[in-house]
Design an enzyme around this catalytic site. Structure first.
Site, PDB file in Angstrom:
ATOM      1  N   ARG A   1     -85.874 -67.317-101.312  1.00 12.76           N
ATOM      2  CA  ARG A   1     -84.852 -66.946-102.323  1.00 12.76           C
ATOM      3  C   ARG A   1     -83.722 -66.083-101.767  1.00 12.76           C
ATOM      4  NH1 ARG A   1     -88.908 -65.940-106.413  1.00 12.76           N
ATOM      5  NH2 ARG A   1     -89.275 -67.891-107.501  1.00 12.76           N
TER       6      ARG A   1
ATOM      7  N   GLU B   1     -57.047 -75.751 -87.887  1.00  9.23           N
ATOM      8  CA  GLU B   1     -57.278 -74.683 -88.880  1.00  9.23           C
ATOM      9  C   GLU B   1     -56.482 -73.425 -88.503  1.00  9.23           C
ATOM     10  OE1 GLU B   1     -58.954 -75.279 -91.685  1.00  9.23           O
ATOM     11  OE2 GLU B   1     -60.876 -76.289 -91.331  1.00  9.23           O
TER      12      GLU B   1
ATOM     13  N   LYS C   1     -58.028 -64.616 -93.006  1.00  9.18           N
ATOM     14  CA  LYS C   1     -59.084 -65.125 -93.886  1.00  9.18           C
ATOM     15  C   LYS C   1     -59.809 -63.980 -94.584  1.00  9.18           C
ATOM     16  CE  LYS C   1     -62.655 -68.451 -94.677  1.00  9.18           C
ATOM     17  NZ  LYS C   1     -63.344 -69.665 -94.299  1.00  9.18           N
TER      18      LYS C   1
ATOM     19  N   GLU D   1     -63.390 -68.093-104.840  1.00  8.53           N
ATOM     20  CA  GLU D   1     -62.346 -69.101-105.069  1.00  8.53           C
ATOM     21  C   GLU D   1     -62.050 -69.328-106.545  1.00  8.53           C
ATOM     22  OE1 GLU D   1     -62.294 -72.595-102.353  1.00  8.53           O
ATOM     23  OE2 GLU D   1     -61.651 -73.699-104.126  1.00  8.53           O
TER      24      GLU D   1
ATOM     25  N   ARG E   1     -57.937 -68.039-103.092  1.00 10.76           N
ATOM     26  CA  ARG E   1     -58.700 -68.588-101.963  1.00 10.76           C
ATOM     27  C   ARG E   1     -58.478 -70.096-101.812  1.00 10.76           C
ATOM     28  NH1 ARG E   1     -64.856 -67.404 -99.746  1.00 10.76           N
ATOM     29  NH2 ARG E   1     -64.676 -68.934 -98.055  1.00 10.76           N
TER      30      ARG E   1
ATOM     31  N   ASN F   1     -57.555 -74.190 -98.663  1.00 14.85           N
ATOM     32  CA  ASN F   1     -57.878 -75.616 -98.750  1.00 14.85           C
ATOM     33  C   ASN F   1     -56.661 -76.491 -98.437  1.00 14.85           C
ATOM     34  OD1 ASN F   1     -59.947 -77.610-100.700  1.00 14.85           O
ATOM     35  ND2 ASN F   1     -60.748 -75.833 -99.636  1.00 14.85           N
TER      36      ASN F   1
ATOM     37  N   HIS G   1     -57.010 -80.070 -97.222  1.00 12.74           N
ATOM     38  CA  HIS G   1     -58.423 -80.452 -97.303  1.00 12.74           C
ATOM     39  C   HIS G   1     -58.723 -81.500 -98.365  1.00 12.74           C
ATOM     40  CE1 HIS G   1     -58.896 -77.106 -94.601  1.00 12.74           C
ATOM     41  NE2 HIS G   1     -60.204 -77.264 -94.536  1.00 12.74           N
TER      42      HIS G   1
HETATM   43  N1  LIG Z   1     -67.623 -72.627 -94.408  1.00 12.74           N
HETATM   44  C1  LIG Z   1     -66.331 -72.691 -94.174  1.00 12.74           C
HETATM   45  O1  LIG Z   1     -65.538 -71.849 -94.634  1.00 12.74           O
HETATM   46  C2  LIG Z   1     -65.792 -73.790 -93.318  1.00 12.74           C
HETATM   47  C3  LIG Z   1     -64.493 -73.703 -92.815  1.00 12.74           C
HETATM   48  C4  LIG Z   1     -64.029 -74.733 -91.995  1.00 12.74           C
HETATM   49  C5  LIG Z   1     -64.866 -75.787 -91.663  1.00 12.74           C
HETATM   50  N2  LIG Z   1     -66.124 -75.809 -92.150  1.00 12.74           N
HETATM   51  C6  LIG Z   1     -67.048 -76.884 -91.745  1.00 12.74           C
HETATM   52  O2  LIG Z   1     -67.241 -76.765 -90.341  1.00 12.74           O
HETATM   53  C7  LIG Z   1     -67.602 -78.039 -89.827  1.00 12.74           C
HETATM   54  C8  LIG Z   1     -66.819 -78.327 -88.574  1.00 12.74           C
HETATM   55  O3  LIG Z   1     -67.111 -77.332 -87.612  1.00 12.74           O
HETATM   56  P1  LIG Z   1     -66.853 -77.575 -86.063  1.00 12.74           P
HETATM   57  O4  LIG Z   1     -65.517 -78.161 -85.881  1.00 12.74           O
HETATM   58  O5  LIG Z   1     -67.208 -76.337 -85.368  1.00 12.74           O
HETATM   59  O6  LIG Z   1     -67.860 -78.750 -85.740  1.00 12.74           O
HETATM   60  P2  LIG Z   1     -69.333 -78.759 -85.136  1.00 12.74           P
HETATM   61  O7  LIG Z   1     -70.159 -77.683 -85.696  1.00 12.74           O
HETATM   62  O8  LIG Z   1     -69.800 -80.159 -85.241  1.00 12.74           O
HETATM   63  O9  LIG Z   1     -69.085 -78.382 -83.608  1.00 12.74           O
HETATM   64  C9  LIG Z   1     -68.287 -79.218 -82.850  1.00 12.74           C
HETATM   65  C10 LIG Z   1     -69.056 -79.915 -81.710  1.00 12.74           C
HETATM   66  O10 LIG Z   1     -68.944 -79.075 -80.579  1.00 12.74           O
HETATM   67  C11 LIG Z   1     -70.227 -78.712 -80.092  1.00 12.74           C
HETATM   68  N3  LIG Z   1     -70.102 -77.312 -79.693  1.00 12.74           N
HETATM   69  C12 LIG Z   1     -69.897 -76.249 -80.489  1.00 12.74           C
HETATM   70  N4  LIG Z   1     -69.737 -75.165 -79.746  1.00 12.74           N
HETATM   71  C13 LIG Z   1     -69.855 -75.547 -78.462  1.00 12.74           C
HETATM   72  C14 LIG Z   1     -69.750 -74.850 -77.216  1.00 12.74           C
HETATM   73  N5  LIG Z   1     -69.450 -73.571 -77.143  1.00 12.74           N
HETATM   74  N6  LIG Z   1     -69.945 -75.557 -76.086  1.00 12.74           N
HETATM   75  C15 LIG Z   1     -70.215 -76.896 -76.131  1.00 12.74           C
HETATM   76  N7  LIG Z   1     -70.288 -77.599 -77.267  1.00 12.74           N
HETATM   77  C16 LIG Z   1     -70.099 -76.912 -78.423  1.00 12.74           C
HETATM   78  C17 LIG Z   1     -71.188 -78.959 -81.212  1.00 12.74           C
HETATM   79  O11 LIG Z   1     -72.466 -79.276 -80.674  1.00 12.74           O
HETATM   80  C18 LIG Z   1     -70.541 -80.146 -81.911  1.00 12.74           C
HETATM   81  O12 LIG Z   1     -70.901 -81.335 -81.240  1.00 12.74           O
HETATM   82  C19 LIG Z   1     -67.356 -79.035 -90.926  1.00 12.74           C
HETATM   83  O13 LIG Z   1     -68.561 -79.424 -91.505  1.00 12.74           O
HETATM   84  C20 LIG Z   1     -66.518 -78.259 -91.920  1.00 12.74           C
HETATM   85  O14 LIG Z   1     -66.692 -78.725 -93.229  1.00 12.74           O
HETATM   86  C21 LIG Z   1     -66.604 -74.848 -92.959  1.00 12.74           C
HETATM   87  O1  LIG Z   2     -63.053 -70.780 -96.783  1.00 20.63           O
HETATM   88  C1  LIG Z   2     -62.417 -71.511 -97.551  1.00 20.63           C
HETATM   89  O2  LIG Z   2     -62.257 -71.211 -98.735  1.00 20.63           O
HETATM   90  C2  LIG Z   2     -61.833 -72.775 -97.074  1.00 20.63           C
HETATM   91  O3  LIG Z   2     -61.357 -73.564 -97.863  1.00 20.63           O
HETATM   92  C3  LIG Z   2     -61.855 -73.044 -95.613  1.00 20.63           C
HETATM   93  C4  LIG Z   2     -61.853 -74.509 -95.246  1.00 20.63           C
HETATM   94  O4  LIG Z   2     -61.281 -74.612 -93.946  1.00 20.63           O
HETATM   95  C5  LIG Z   2     -63.241 -75.122 -95.154  1.00 20.63           C
HETATM   96  O5  LIG Z   2     -63.161 -76.415 -94.621  1.00 20.63           O
HETATM   97  C6  LIG Z   2     -64.075 -75.090 -96.406  1.00 20.63           C
HETATM   98  O6  LIG Z   2     -65.398 -75.447 -96.137  1.00 20.63           O
HETATM   99  C7  LIG Z   2     -63.566 -76.037 -97.452  1.00 20.63           C
HETATM  100  O7  LIG Z   2     -64.076 -75.606 -98.643  1.00 20.63           O
HETATM  101  P1  LIG Z   2     -64.451 -76.583 -99.847  1.00 20.63           P
HETATM  102  O8  LIG Z   2     -64.724 -75.616-100.951  1.00 20.63           O
HETATM  103  O9  LIG Z   2     -63.270 -77.451-100.096  1.00 20.63           O
HETATM  104  O10 LIG Z   2     -65.647 -77.349 -99.441  1.00 20.63           O
HETATM  105 ZN   LIG Z   3     -61.593 -76.585 -93.115  1.00 17.78          ZN
END
Ligand SMILES: NC(=O)c1ccc[n+]([C@@H]2O[C@H](COP(=O)([O-])OP(=O)(O)OC[C@H]3O[C@@H](n4cnc5c(N)ncnc54)[C@H](O)[C@@H]3O)[C@@H](O)[C@H]2O)c1
Ligand SMILES: O=C(O)C(=O)C[C@@H](O)[C@H](O)[C@H](O)COP(=O)(O)O
Ligand SMILES: [Zn+2]
Length: 373
Positions: A126, A190, A231, A241, A245, A249, A252
């Site tokens: 939880r 980004e 951010k 959001e 916030r 997006n 996106h």
């Molecule tokens: N939570 C949020 O606010 C938020 C914001 C932006 C994106 N996201 C999410 O993040 C994801 C994309 O993240 P990403 O671009 O990091 O992709 P990812 O996590 O797939 O990483 C990119 C690739 O690079 C590799 N990698 C990562 N670090 C490495 C390193 N130091 N050395 C070698 N290989 C490495 C990973 O194994 C993977 O194959 C998406 O799912 C997106 O929706 C979330």
């Molecule tokens: O942190 C946020 O808020 C963002 O929108 C950052 C985005 O870069 C990220 O891809 C996020 O995961 C998108 O949010 P979502 O709510 O559209 O899924």
């Molecule tokens: Zn994003």
């Protein structure tokens, strides 16, 4: 030798406040940093196979040197890991390791691992604390900050998840040395986003410093810290959001629909979808007479120079129909009472939230963009 923390960005969220520590080789000091900040805890590391090969040994050595107990869960690399099946593996792994509610989950990897491990931590027993150790550019500038965690659904991107803030973000700049050029460029989309939202000076600075950021000069750390500060400011103002916030997006709504359409595969990385999505958002704003069309060209040129795709035709393979893309857009989390919300713009650094966007206009614009090379 003590860790060299080049930047410390504080995310002032009251009871859920935390620091973002940015610096070179921080992973090698993670053990001592954690022992000091979280005495007596045990650690469950969640990572993927590529990061496990490139970076996990450094973290393990550092935890061992500090005498910290740890276990590891290694998932397959790639966007398709953000699924119920791998979430189950992560949560069951935490339980099998007998981590207690007071112990800590570590997300070591890119945004996929950060989103999934954070969500696993939010539901295991939880709710457990977790730490982000972002190793991709995208994760260091965006996904490790702000507490959005979750997985994808066949219905759409990130549709299942929770807000769960990390207790600490440890961004080691040296981990980026093993990241592939394509993944680095995807994260750069980004970075550009922050300038386009409300900081034209940052966008112009990026135009000047793009080469240095890609080469790994001092501008890289500076850019990462600026993004985190941006951010953090937004998240402090609007954690869940309910308002501003949504500006984060930008690009996106289009980008997520394209990611779903390409099956969350490496046909289109998240950052690449955001790059195309930002050009579309600017182009659509120009089409509505809101923004100068020269800005769309300038942004597109900058992203292209970074090696990013900027038009639909840059995506390999066939895309689904415009109707299919519109159906994905209709599942966007910003939809309210059936009406579409888009982040539109009046120009570089002048994004705004537009509710009640006419779906027929979006659909006609997409039809046109599909035809344009
Ligand atoms: N939570 C949020 O606010 C938020 C914001 C932006 C994106 N996201 C999410 O993040 C994801 C994309 O993240 P990403 O671009 O990091 O992709 P990812 O996590 O797939 O990483 C990119 C690739 O690079 C590799 N990698 C990562 N670090 C490495 C390193 N130091 N050395 C070698 N290989 C490495 C990973 O194994 C993977 O194959 C998406 O799912 C997106 O929706 C979330
Ligand atoms: O942190 C946020 O808020 C963002 O929108 C950052 C985005 O870069 C990220 O891809 C996020 O995961 C998108 O949010 P979502 O709510 O559209 O899924
Ligand atoms: Zn994003």
């Amino acid at each position: 030798m003590a860790a060299e923390i080049a930047h410390n960005v504080h995310v002032a969220l009251g009871e859920r406040a935390y620091d973002i520590l940015i610096g070179d080789r921080l992973l090698d000091h993670a053990g001592s940093i954690l022992a000091e900040r979280f005495p007596g805890r045990r650690y469950g590391i969640i990572t993927d196979n590529m990061v496990a090969e490139a970076q996990l040994p450094r973290l393990l050595a550092s935890l061992d040197a500090a005498g910290l107990s740890h276990s590891e869960i290694i998932l397959p690399a790639g966007e398709s890991t953000k699924s119920f099946a791998h979430l189950e593996t992560a949560v069951e792994g935490i339980l099998a390791a007998r981590l207690e509610r007071g112990d800590l989950v570590i997300a070591l990897g890119g945004g996929v691992i950060g989103d999934l491990a954070g969500f696993a931590a939010s539901i295991a027993r939880r709710g457990m604390d977790f730490i982000q150790m972002p190793t991709s550019l995208l994760a260091q500038v965006d996904s490790s900050v702000g507490g959005k965690t979750g997985i994808n659904s066949p219905h759409g991107k990130n549709l299942i998840g929770a807000f769960h803030q990390p207790r600490l973000v440890l961004a080691d700049l040296s981990t980026l040395d093993t990241l592939s050029p394509r993944q680095f460029a995807a994260g750069y989309a980004e970075v550009v986003k922050y300038g386009l939202i409300d900081d034209e000076e940052f966008f112009f600075w990026l135009e000047e410093h793009q080469a240095e950021i890609f080469a790994g000069g001092p501008a890289r750390g500076e850019a990462i810290a600026r993004c985190c500060r941006h951010k953090a400011r937004v998240v402090i103002e609007d954690e869940k959001e309910l308002g501003v916030r949504a500006l984060l997006n930008l690009g996106h709504t289009f980008g997520h629909a394209l990611e779903k359409d390409t099956g969350y595969s490496d046909r289109l990385l998240h950052g690449e979808g955001v790059a195309i999505g930002m050009v579309l958002a600017h182009g659509f704003s120009a089409r509505l007479g809101l923004a100068p069309s020269q800005d769309t060209g300038r942004i597109s040129a900058h992203l292209k120079k970074a090696g990013l795709p900027t038009i639909l035709a840059d995506i390999p393979g066939a895309l689904g129909s415009t109707e299919t893309l519109m159906a994905a857009i209709a599942q966007d989390k910003k939809v309210a009472r059936g009406a579409l919300t888009f982040i539109l713009t009046r120009g570089i650094g002048q994004a705004f939230i537009e509710k009640n966007v006419d779906g027929a206009a979006v659909s006609a614009f997409l039809d046109e963009m599909r035809g344009s090379a």
